[in-house]
Design an enzyme around this catalytic site. Structure first.
Site, short mmCIF file in Angstrom:
data_model
loop_
_atom_site.label_atom_id
_atom_site.label_comp_id
_atom_site.label_asym_id
_atom_site.label_seq_id
_atom_site.Cartn_x
_atom_site.Cartn_y
_atom_site.Cartn_z
N ARG A 57 0.62 -1.22 -0.11
CA ARG A 57 0.19 0.12 0.03
C ARG A 57 1.00 1.12 0.01
O ARG A 57 0.35 2.40 -0.85
CB ARG A 57 -0.95 0.14 1.12
CG ARG A 57 -1.92 1.11 1.22
CD ARG A 57 -2.74 0.95 2.25
NE ARG A 57 -2.59 1.04 3.56
CZ ARG A 57 -3.14 0.61 4.93
NH1 ARG A 57 -4.38 0.36 4.50
NH2 ARG A 57 -2.49 0.84 5.80
N LYS A 156 -2.73 6.75 0.96
CA LYS A 156 -2.49 7.08 2.50
C LYS A 156 -1.39 8.39 2.82
O LYS A 156 -0.54 7.95 2.74
CB LYS A 156 -1.87 5.71 3.18
CG LYS A 156 -2.15 6.13 4.76
CD LYS A 156 -2.36 4.31 5.37
CE LYS A 156 -1.99 4.61 6.82
NZ LYS A 156 -3.01 5.33 7.46
N GLU A 189 -15.58 6.01 7.23
CA GLU A 189 -14.60 5.36 8.27
C GLU A 189 -14.37 6.17 9.37
O GLU A 189 -15.09 7.30 9.55
CB GLU A 189 -13.37 5.33 7.56
CG GLU A 189 -12.76 6.46 6.98
CD GLU A 189 -11.58 6.22 6.17
OE1 GLU A 189 -10.98 5.23 6.16
OE2 GLU A 189 -10.95 7.27 5.71
N1 PMP Z 1 -8.98 4.69 7.65
C1 PMP Z 1 -7.82 5.61 8.08
C2 PMP Z 1 -8.27 6.72 7.62
C3 PMP Z 1 -6.67 5.22 8.70
O1 PMP Z 1 -5.76 6.15 8.90
C4 PMP Z 1 -6.58 3.86 8.90
C5 PMP Z 1 -5.22 3.51 9.75
N2 PMP Z 1 -4.01 3.08 8.86
C6 PMP Z 1 -7.24 3.05 8.55
C7 PMP Z 1 -8.58 3.44 8.19
C8 PMP Z 1 -7.11 1.44 9.13
O2 PMP Z 1 -6.28 0.81 8.12
P1 PMP Z 1 -5.20 -0.40 8.53
O3 PMP Z 1 -6.02 -1.21 9.07
O4 PMP Z 1 -4.52 -0.68 7.27
O5 PMP Z 1 -4.26 0.23 9.57
#
Ligand code: PMP
Length: 293
Positions: A57, A156, A189
């Site tokens: 990612r 991200k 989210e």
């Molecule tokens: N949404 C956002 C905006 C985030 O910053 C994160 C944390 N990385 C997540 C969801 C969860 O993603 P992950 O399970 O890959 O950490």
């Protein structure tokens, strides 16, 4: 620093040092404009969990913004292993950051010749264990997530300002987390985690196309649900769906799995619910399996 809690360490462009000593020039576009990408990774028993998914990612986020990763994947993997070993504690959290690098004032990244790369190792708990057991309070924030046609939610990036504003709303309301909607009022989210609800035994989570990060933990939980025979699918959700859910929980690398007991004063029917408890047990077992020596 508490006895037994190691001080945060940082791997910066090839050198490991106390985080307090790690510095980035003020002319780095990551700092000036939020121009860069990052990952959060947990490690358990001295091993990074799902590192390859996170590195993929990171590479994709960088590619999407036209940022050349200045290091090969193998170098990053070695850096992660070295940093975990130097940190000393068996469990912790890593923050991998790649900035656009030092450049001239002005948005144009063309003057940034090489990105800065750093990895922080620290302890990180979004909530304490008592709160995780009990479930947290969340609000639906007035601050909306950036539109998907403005910035693809799969990237991200270092731009978290609207998530921070949403989080401030949560703190102001005495809640631990904020849930962001998109411009159409659909659930995206949490400020740093993905949202799941349970309705009539089925697990539902918003699609990335509604504005969710394609979370690594989200993917793990969906796969665990499939293996457990729990119906799981992506679905557009509105505040109504959250307010009337049987269960609601959050997933993320920092969060791991956190049940939600209150959303804007409405209580999901169960917290922690049966589906949450099943998935939480399977998640812990998966970590044990994947990080076994
Ligand atoms: N949404 C956002 C905006 C985030 O910053 C994160 C944390 N990385 C997540 C969801 C969860 O993603 P992950 O399970 O890959 O950490």
């Amino acid at each position: 620093m508490n006895k037994g809690v190691p001080a945060p360490l940082c791997w910066l462009n090839g050198e490991i040092m106390p985080m307090a000593r790690a510095c980035i020039p003020v002319s780095d576009h990551g700092l000036l404009y939020g121009d860069g990408v990052f990952e959060g990774v947990r490690f358990y028993r001295g091993r990074a969990f799902r590192l390859s998914g996170h590195l993929r990612r990171l590479r994709d986020s960088a590619a999407a913004i036209g940022l050349m990763l200045p290091l090969e994947q193998g170098v990053l993997e070695t850096a992660v292993a070295d940093l975990i070993a130097a940190f000393g504690a068996p469990e912790g959290y890593l923050r991998l950051v790649v900035t656009r690098g030092v450049g001239a004032l002005g948005l144009d990244p063309a003057s940034c010749k090489r990105g800065n790369v750093f990895i922080i190792a620290a302890q990180m708990a979004l909530v304490d264990e008592a709160e995780r057991r009990r479930g947290i309070r969340a609000i639906i924030a007035a601050t909306r997530r950036l539109p998907v046609d403005g910035l693809d939610p799969r990237i991200k990036s270092l731009n978290y300002l609207n998530h921070i504003l949403a989080r401030m709303e949560a703190s102001h309301a005495g809640a631990q987390e904020a849930i962001l909607l998109n411009g159409r009022g659909h659930v995206c989210e949490g400020s740093a985690d993905n949202v799941f609800i349970v309705r009539e035994g089925a697990l539902l989570t918003p699609p990335v196309s509604d504005g969710a990060l394609d979370g690594v933990t989200r993917g793990v939980v969906m796969a665990l649900a499939a293996r457990a025979g729990i119906a799981c699918r992506e679905a557009t959700l509105t505040p109504y769906d959250l307010y009337t859910a049987d269960e609601c929980f959050l997933t993320g690398t920092g969060a791991e799995l956190i049940p939600v007991r209150d959303i804007d004063g409405r209580a999901p029917r169960q917290c922690p619910g049966v589906v949450y408890r099943e998935l939480q047990a399977r998640f812990q077992a998966l970590i044990q399996r994947e990080t076994a020596a």
